[in-house]
Write a protein that holds these residues in place. Structure first.
Motif, PDB file in Angstrom:
ATOM      1  N   PHE A 117     -33.337  20.218  42.680  1.00 32.45           N
ATOM      2  CA  PHE A 117     -34.025  21.147  41.784  1.00 32.45           C
ATOM      3  C   PHE A 117     -33.761  20.787  40.322  1.00 32.45           C
ATOM      4  O   PHE A 117     -34.682  20.788  39.497  1.00 32.45           O
ATOM      5  N   ALA A 118     -32.492  20.490  39.999  1.00 31.89           N
ATOM      6  CA  ALA A 118     -32.140  20.179  38.613  1.00 31.89           C
ATOM      7  C   ALA A 118     -32.850  18.920  38.119  1.00 31.89           C
ATOM      8  O   ALA A 118     -33.346  18.870  36.985  1.00 31.89           O
ATOM      9  N   VAL A 119     -32.920  17.911  38.981  1.00 25.53           N
ATOM     10  CA  VAL A 119     -33.524  16.638  38.574  1.00 25.53           C
ATOM     11  C   VAL A 119     -35.040  16.670  38.714  1.00 25.53           C
ATOM     12  O   VAL A 119     -35.782  16.286  37.796  1.00 25.53           O
ATOM     13  N   GLY A 120     -35.524  17.148  39.861  1.00 24.27           N
ATOM     14  CA  GLY A 120     -36.953  17.085  40.134  1.00 24.27           C
ATOM     15  C   GLY A 120     -37.777  18.150  39.451  1.00 24.27           C
ATOM     16  O   GLY A 120     -38.913  17.888  39.026  1.00 24.27           O
ATOM     17  N   VAL A 121     -37.224  19.357  39.313  1.00 20.20           N
ATOM     18  CA  VAL A 121     -37.983  20.468  38.731  1.00 20.20           C
ATOM     19  C   VAL A 121     -37.608  20.704  37.271  1.00 20.20           C
ATOM     20  O   VAL A 121     -38.485  20.843  36.416  1.00 20.20           O
ATOM     21  N   CYS A 122     -36.311  20.731  36.993  1.00 19.48           N
ATOM     22  CA  CYS A 122     -35.870  21.028  35.629  1.00 19.48           C
ATOM     23  C   CYS A 122     -35.852  19.801  34.722  1.00 19.48           C
ATOM     24  O   CYS A 122     -35.713  19.933  33.507  1.00 19.48           O
ATOM     25  N   GLY A 123     -35.956  18.614  35.313  1.00 15.02           N
ATOM     26  CA  GLY A 123     -36.043  17.401  34.509  1.00 15.02           C
ATOM     27  C   GLY A 123     -34.720  16.893  33.968  1.00 15.02           C
ATOM     28  O   GLY A 123     -34.700  16.207  32.932  1.00 15.02           O
ATOM     29  N   LEU A 124     -33.624  17.205  34.641  1.00 14.03           N
ATOM     30  CA  LEU A 124     -32.325  16.694  34.196  1.00 14.03           C
ATOM     31  C   LEU A 124     -32.309  15.171  34.286  1.00 14.03           C
ATOM     32  O   LEU A 124     -32.607  14.602  35.332  1.00 14.03           O
ATOM     33  N   GLU A 125     -31.974  14.519  33.187  1.00 12.78           N
ATOM     34  CA  GLU A 125     -31.917  13.064  33.155  1.00 12.78           C
ATOM     35  C   GLU A 125     -30.498  12.596  33.447  1.00 12.78           C
ATOM     36  O   GLU A 125     -29.551  13.005  32.778  1.00 12.78           O
ATOM     37  N   VAL A 126     -30.370  11.756  34.452  1.00 17.47           N
ATOM     38  CA  VAL A 126     -29.073  11.248  34.889  1.00 17.47           C
ATOM     39  C   VAL A 126     -29.115   9.729  34.865  1.00 17.47           C
ATOM     40  O   VAL A 126     -30.012   9.113  35.457  1.00 17.47           O
ATOM     41  N   GLN A 127     -28.151   9.136  34.183  1.00 15.16           N
ATOM     42  CA  GLN A 127     -28.098   7.674  34.102  1.00 15.16           C
ATOM     43  C   GLN A 127     -27.489   7.046  35.349  1.00 15.16           C
ATOM     44  O   GLN A 127     -27.787   5.914  35.691  1.00 15.16           O
ATOM     45  N   GLY A 128     -26.623   7.798  36.031  1.00 19.41           N
ATOM     46  CA  GLY A 128     -25.966   7.279  37.220  1.00 19.41           C
ATOM     47  C   GLY A 128     -26.777   7.519  38.474  1.00 19.41           C
ATOM     48  O   GLY A 128     -27.948   7.913  38.435  1.00 19.41           O
ATOM     49  N   GLU A 129     -26.153   7.263  39.615  1.00 15.83           N
ATOM     50  CA  GLU A 129     -26.814   7.413  40.904  1.00 15.83           C
ATOM     51  C   GLU A 129     -26.889   8.893  41.306  1.00 15.83           C
ATOM     52  O   GLU A 129     -25.923   9.645  41.145  1.00 15.83           O
ATOM     53  N   LEU A 130     -28.035   9.278  41.862  1.00 13.60           N
ATOM     54  CA  LEU A 130     -28.198  10.673  42.264  1.00 13.60           C
ATOM     55  C   LEU A 130     -27.253  11.058  43.393  1.00 13.60           C
ATOM     56  O   LEU A 130     -26.782  12.198  43.465  1.00 13.60           O
ATOM     57  N   TRP A 131     -26.964  10.106  44.295  1.00 11.15           N
ATOM     58  CA  TRP A 131     -26.069  10.438  45.394  1.00 11.15           C
ATOM     59  C   TRP A 131     -24.665  10.742  44.872  1.00 11.15           C
ATOM     60  O   TRP A 131     -23.943  11.575  45.449  1.00 11.15           O
TER      61      TRP A 131
END
Length: 244
Positions: A117-131
């Motif tokens: 939800f945070a990444v896909g809906v809210c658009g949180l940008e993460v430089q590392g791996e999602l896992w």
């Protein structure tokens, strides 16, 4: 510790939770709603959610699992269920670890939902791996579970279990590095924060969000795991059969 009795305890807890949709909703949906509210609040301020969103992912699952676990375990004691179980070969360690296993399953589901939800809906940008982000969210939720089990060993009522939050949770939120980088804190507060597991959880998730790797991620994560294991050991040693 007996693996069979541990697994049976975990199945019993999951079976009880299946008939408690409000608790399931609180564990699986509430963290995402809180993350969404935070993202919405700062939607007009570019970069704020990306700067703090990672730490929020460490914070909300931790708080929710602490509350649910402490209250649920305390109800087992107050209802006499634990006292009846202790007349069987079930050991305290089997009970505590069974609870940890059951809530660990829910923590995995919670992490998948919240991170997605945070990444896909809210658009949180993460430089590392999602896992890695999901792994940290799971470990943080398990830390909340372990501390909740520990708190329930000392509380007499559900209200007292909630009262442990100012002692076990709020100082970690204030000193964990969410509001101010820990290296900019006064020396005494920085030293105190070094003994708080949520500080290392926030360090870990910030490292993942920044794209760091290796020991920058896994060293603080192992510290969080060590705190969680220590809390489970203390909980099994201090657990009482019944609260009167």
């Amino acid at each position: 510790m007996n693996v069979g009795r541990l697994a049976a305890t975990a199945r019993r807890v999951l079976g009880q939770l299946r008939h408690d949709p409000r608790s399931i909703a609180l564990m699986l949906i509430a963290p995402s709603l809180l993350v969404g509210l935070f993202a919405w609040l700062f939607s007009d301020q570019e970069g704020v959610f990306d700067a703090f969103g990672g730490a929020i992912l460490a914070l909300f699952p931790f708080i929710v699992m602490f509350l649910i676990t402490s209250i649920t375990t305390l109800r087992e004691r107050r209802s006499g269920t634990l006292e009846r179980l202790m007349t069987t070969p079930l050991a305290k360690a089997d009970f505590i670890l069974g609870y940890a296993l059951a809530f660990g399953v829910l923590a995995v589901l919670q992490a998948v939902i919240t991170v997605s939800f945070a990444v896909g809906v809210c658009g949180l940008e993460v430089q590392g791996e999602l896992w890695q982000l999901g792994l940290v969210a799971v470990v943080d939720a398990l830390l909340g579970t372990a501390l909740g089990l520990l708190a329930s060993a000392f509380a007499q009522t559900e209200f007292q279990a909630v009262q442990f939050m100012p002692l076990l949770v709020f100082p970690q939120i204030i000193l964990g590095g969410l509001f101010m980088p820990r290296d900019r804190m006064p020396d005494v507060l920085h030293a105190i924060s070094d003994w708080l597991p949520l500080s290392y959880a926030i360090d870990t998730i910030n490292a993942v969000a920044a794209g760091d790797g290796g020991w920058d991620v896994y060293r603080p994560l192992l510290v969080v795991v060590a705190f969680g294991v220590g809390a489970l050991v203390l909980a099994s040693l201090t657990l009482r059969r019944r609260t009167r």
